[in-house]
Motif scaffolding. Structure first.
Motif, mmCIF file in Angstrom:
data_model
loop_
_atom_site.group_PDB
_atom_site.id
_atom_site.type_symbol
_atom_site.label_atom_id
_atom_site.label_comp_id
_atom_site.label_asym_id
_atom_site.label_seq_id
_atom_site.Cartn_x
_atom_site.Cartn_y
_atom_site.Cartn_z
ATOM 1 N N GLU A 109 12.857 4.494 19.836
ATOM 2 C CA GLU A 109 12.415 5.017 21.128
ATOM 3 C C GLU A 109 13.382 6.124 21.543
ATOM 4 O O GLU A 109 14.563 5.889 21.747
ATOM 5 N N VAL A 110 12.865 7.355 21.639
ATOM 6 C CA VAL A 110 13.705 8.516 21.975
ATOM 7 C C VAL A 110 13.571 8.921 23.440
ATOM 8 O O VAL A 110 14.377 9.701 23.943
ATOM 9 N N GLN B 253 8.239 5.721 26.301
ATOM 10 C CA GLN B 253 6.935 5.778 25.637
ATOM 11 C C GLN B 253 6.835 6.901 24.603
ATOM 12 O O GLN B 253 5.746 7.376 24.298
ATOM 13 N N VAL B 254 7.976 7.309 24.046
ATOM 14 C CA VAL B 254 7.996 8.292 22.958
ATOM 15 C C VAL B 254 8.839 7.702 21.836
ATOM 16 O O VAL B 254 9.989 7.321 22.055
ATOM 17 N N TYR B 255 8.247 7.644 20.643
ATOM 18 C CA TYR B 255 8.882 7.012 19.495
ATOM 19 C C TYR B 255 8.950 7.974 18.328
ATOM 20 O O TYR B 255 7.986 8.690 18.058
ATOM 21 N N ALA B 256 10.071 7.974 17.622
ATOM 22 C CA ALA B 256 10.221 8.769 16.404
ATOM 23 C C ALA B 256 10.078 7.828 15.216
ATOM 24 O O ALA B 256 10.608 6.714 15.232
ATOM 25 N N SER B 257 9.358 8.297 14.201
ATOM 26 C CA SER B 257 9.182 7.479 13.005
ATOM 27 C C SER B 257 9.259 8.356 11.765
ATOM 28 O O SER B 257 9.155 9.575 11.840
ATOM 29 N N SER C 45 11.631 11.175 7.315
ATOM 30 C CA SER C 45 12.464 9.995 7.524
ATOM 31 C C SER C 45 12.566 9.604 8.999
ATOM 32 O O SER C 45 13.088 8.545 9.317
ATOM 33 N N GLY C 46 12.123 10.491 9.872
ATOM 34 C CA GLY C 46 12.271 10.281 11.307
ATOM 35 C C GLY C 46 13.420 11.074 11.895
ATOM 36 O O GLY C 46 13.499 11.269 13.107
ATOM 37 N N ALA C 47 14.324 11.562 11.049
ATOM 38 C CA ALA C 47 15.490 12.301 11.534
ATOM 39 C C ALA C 47 15.090 13.626 12.190
ATOM 40 O O ALA C 47 15.604 13.972 13.258
ATOM 41 N N LEU C 48 14.174 14.354 11.565
ATOM 42 C CA LEU C 48 13.729 15.628 12.136
ATOM 43 C C LEU C 48 13.041 15.404 13.475
ATOM 44 O O LEU C 48 13.290 16.123 14.440
ATOM 45 N N SER C 49 12.201 14.387 13.539
ATOM 46 C CA SER C 49 11.499 14.085 14.785
ATOM 47 C C SER C 49 12.486 13.739 15.896
ATOM 48 O O SER C 49 12.326 14.182 17.037
ATOM 49 N N THR C 50 13.491 12.963 15.550
ATOM 50 C CA THR C 50 14.510 12.592 16.538
ATOM 51 C C THR C 50 15.300 13.817 16.973
ATOM 52 O O THR C 50 15.528 14.027 18.171
ATOM 53 N N LYS C 51 15.672 14.658 16.013
ATOM 54 C CA LYS C 51 16.467 15.847 16.316
ATOM 55 C C LYS C 51 15.707 16.824 17.209
ATOM 56 O O LYS C 51 16.256 17.333 18.186
ATOM 57 N N ILE C 52 14.452 17.088 16.896
ATOM 58 C CA ILE C 52 13.709 18.081 17.685
ATOM 59 C C ILE C 52 13.361 17.535 19.064
ATOM 60 O O ILE C 52 13.262 18.296 20.008
ATOM 61 N N TRP C 53 13.177 16.229 19.188
ATOM 62 C CA TRP C 53 12.874 15.687 20.503
ATOM 63 C C TRP C 53 14.057 15.941 21.414
ATOM 64 O O TRP C 53 13.974 16.355 22.535
#
Length: 111
Positions: free
Chosen positions: A12-13, A16-20, A103-111
């Motif tokens: 959860e970043v 109601q927003v989740y990185a996967s 891996s979810g890392a890019l999604s977490t980073k850009i969020w």
């Protein structure tokens, strides 16, 4: 969103927003049951063999009433402008929202 039943790891970043990591068509039924309303795929198509295309994921998501948006991001060039464009894409999407990448890392980073 109840994370205990998900077969994939999510972080959860924001509320109601989740990185996967990479989602597959088979994951979408479970994600829909968990209440996800939108998915943003930040992974460019064709990075690796066996990776589902954004088009295939969008078709599967539509079957479950989930809005799917492809917003490919080059992991080596996340600028302020790219981040603003990404934020604009996510702004009006219904929550819970899943942002996915390899891996979810890019999604977490850009969020």
């Amino acid at each position: 969103m109840k994370q205990d039943y998900l077969q994939i790891k999510m972080l959860e970043v924001a509320p109601q927003v989740y990185a996967s990591g990479q989602l597959f068509e088979t994951d979408l039924q479970l994600i829909a049951k968990q209440g996800a309303r939108s998915i943003v795929n930040t992974r460019p198509d064709g990075e690796t063999e066996g990776q589902p295309s954004s088009e295939d994921l969008a078709k599967a998501a539509a079957e479950y009433g989930i809005e799917f948006v492809s917003c490919p991001v080059d992991p080596g060039s996340i600028s302020d402008e790219v981040a603003r464009q990404f934020a604009k894409v996510c702004e009006d999407l219904k929550r819970p929202l899943i942002v996915c990448s390899r891996s979810g890392a890019l999604s977490t980073k850009i969020w």
